[in-house]
Design an enzyme around this catalytic site. Structure first.
Site, PDB file in Angstrom:
ATOM      1  N   ALA A 239       0.846  -1.197   0.000  1.00 36.38           N
ATOM      2  CA  ALA A 239       0.000   0.000   0.000  1.00 36.38           C
ATOM      3  C   ALA A 239       0.875   1.238   0.000  1.00 36.38           C
ATOM      4  O   ALA A 239       2.107   1.129  -0.108  1.00 36.38           O
ATOM      5  CB  ALA A 239      -0.905  -0.016   1.222  1.00 36.38           C
ATOM      6  N   ASN A 240       0.273   2.408   0.093  1.00 28.41           N
ATOM      7  CA  ASN A 240       1.043   3.640   0.248  1.00 28.41           C
ATOM      8  C   ASN A 240       0.337   4.533   1.257  1.00 28.41           C
ATOM      9  O   ASN A 240      -0.717   4.179   1.773  1.00 28.41           O
ATOM     10  CB  ASN A 240       1.245   4.328  -1.112  1.00 28.41           C
ATOM     11  CG  ASN A 240      -0.072   4.730  -1.740  1.00 28.41           C
ATOM     12  OD1 ASN A 240      -0.807   5.548  -1.188  1.00 28.41           O
ATOM     13  ND2 ASN A 240      -0.386   4.131  -2.888  1.00 28.41           N
ATOM     14  N   ARG A 241       0.912   5.696   1.529  1.00 28.08           N
ATOM     15  CA  ARG A 241       0.443   6.514   2.646  1.00 28.08           C
ATOM     16  C   ARG A 241      -0.699   7.470   2.299  1.00 28.08           C
ATOM     17  O   ARG A 241      -1.053   8.327   3.099  1.00 28.08           O
ATOM     18  CB  ARG A 241       1.597   7.334   3.215  1.00 28.08           C
ATOM     19  CG  ARG A 241       2.647   6.487   3.854  1.00 28.08           C
ATOM     20  CD  ARG A 241       3.697   7.351   4.517  1.00 28.08           C
ATOM     21  NE  ARG A 241       4.871   6.567   4.854  1.00 28.08           N
ATOM     22  CZ  ARG A 241       4.933   5.751   5.900  1.00 28.08           C
ATOM     23  NH1 ARG A 241       3.898   5.639   6.709  1.00 28.08           N
ATOM     24  NH2 ARG A 241       6.019   5.055   6.130  1.00 28.08           N
TER      25      ARG A 241
END
Ligand code: C5P
Length: 395
Positions: free
Chosen positions: A208-210
């Site tokens: 995932a990413n932020r």
């Protein structure tokens, strides 16, 4: 309090509508129900009647009840007609204007807004015939909520086709019962992507990413406030969907692309999602420790923005985002050309905007660059939407 005529068509999701009926009743709404013949195989008129405490009509009703209740009267007296779940079959019959059973006859007779909540196998939802029917119905003024992405009843099948959640259905009902005052984007349809994507590694792990989804959701909220019909295609986020938008919740980039193309046509598309550039060839079972660390093989994801910008059904205005840590404007210009979009909203993320409430952006078009001051993400949304309204008016 409103009278909401609920049309239940045949589908495995029909049972979920029982909970919705209960919740609509808790809010004080009257909920007469029509069951199609196929729906009676999934839920019984008895169960529906016990929850709705209002007439339940099926094609099997007797003539005395028809004289007493009258499906045309029921259709005419409704403030809103909700078709949930809306099967591929009923969408097709609605699009054709058929009236060969109680449900379709009532749908043809009503003057009230119609809200359809499709639920079906993802292949059926993606089929060109269903796409055509949904586009025709949208052009006829039918409102849609969902379907959402996720696991299907069929084992191992996933994709866009699940009935929207009760929360999303209730929010869509609220919006239609209290229509917003007309705004500069009334009558326009805008697709917004927001949030991160999750790319599965195995059934329990993902990359995932932020991205928090704050900026994309703020844009969706501003579009809805300006009167647009908004389809918000969002990856997994912890913030709630803004009021008045049709939320399609997705996980992976490929789900997001499917949901975005299914939502076309649109007048504009704003792609604010932080889409994962790569996905993993996911393992079908949870990966075990074996003493040697497994190697993850990455595959490039489709570029949703570029795909939409290059489609024949391209929205008149396609807006992309660029998060860079250096050479912000030069990279944005390059992205504009490469992806074929009209504008890029570029921001310098070297100082951390993920999850923050504020953003400093540059609006890059083919022939200009505007540097906006540091603004709240809501304010960025409002300003961008004002520009979108101007651009659509000019086109
Ligand atoms: O190339 P880059 O990822 O920096 O481009 C960012 C823009 O492209 C954003 O608008 C993002 O939503 C969009 N994008 C996309 N699909 C991808 C990657 C990025 O729509 N696979």
């Amino acid at each position: 309090m409103a009278r909401i005529l609920i049309v239940i068509s045949g589908g495995i999701a029909a049972y979920k509508v029982l909970d919705l009926i209960r919740r609509l009743r808790e809010r004080g709404h009257e909920t007469p129900v029509i069951l199609t013949e196929a729906a009676t195989r999934f839920v019984t008129p008895l169960a529906v009647g016990a929850l709705s405490n209002a007439p339940v009509l099926t094609d099997l009703f007797d003539l005395d009840r028809e004289r007493e209740i009258g499906h045309i009267r029921l259709a005419r007296a409704a403030d809103l007609v909700l078709v949930a779940p809306a099967s591929a079959d009923i969408l097709s019959r609605m699009a054709a204007g058929r009236a060969d059973d109680l449900a379709t006859a009532a749908l043809l007779a009503t003057g009230a807004p119609v809200l359809a909540a499709p639920a079906m196998n993802p292949f059926m939802w993606a089929h060109p015939a269903t796409r055509r029917n949904a586009a025709q119905l949208a052009a006829d003024g039918v409102h849609f909520v969902g379907p959402e992405a996720g696991e299907m009843a069929e084992r191992g099948e996933a994709g866009v086709g699940r009935l929207a959640s009760s929360e999303a259905l209730l929010a869509a009902v609220d919006t239609l019962l209290a229509p917003a005052a007309p705004g500069p984007l009334t009558g326009r349809h805008v697709i917004v992507t927001s949030g991160p994507t999750h790319e599965p590694i195995d059934p329990v792990r993902y990359i995932a990413n932020r991205s928090s989804g704050k900026q994309g959701h703020a844009i969706a909220a501003a579009l809805a406030a300006a009167g647009a019909r908004v389809t918000l295609v969002s990856g997994p986020v912890t913030i709630p969907p803004p009021k008045g938008v049709d939320l399609v919740a997705v996980e992976s980039a490929r789900d997001m692309l499917a949901a975005v193309t299914a939502a076309l046509p649109a007048d504009a598309a704003v792609m604010a999602a932080a889409v994962a550039d790569f996905r993993v060839d996911a393992a079908p079972q949870k990966m075990k420790k074996t003493g040697t660390a497994p190697v993850l093989t990455l595959t490039e994801n489709p570029d949703i923005l570029a795909t939409v910008a290059k489609r024949a059904e391209r929205p008149a205005l396609v807006v992309g985002f660029a998060a860079e840590t250096q050479n912000v404007i030069a990279y944005a210009r390059d992205k504009l050309a490469r992806k074929g979009c009209d504008w890029i909203v570029a921001n310098d993320v070297s100082e951390g905007v993920f999850g923050a409430g504020e953003n400093t952006v540059h609006l890059v078009t083919a022939d200009s660059v505007e540097d906006w001051p540091r603004l709240s993400k809501e304010e960025v949304g409002t300003r961008l939407v004002a520009r979108i309204a101007d651009a659509l008016k000019a086109r």
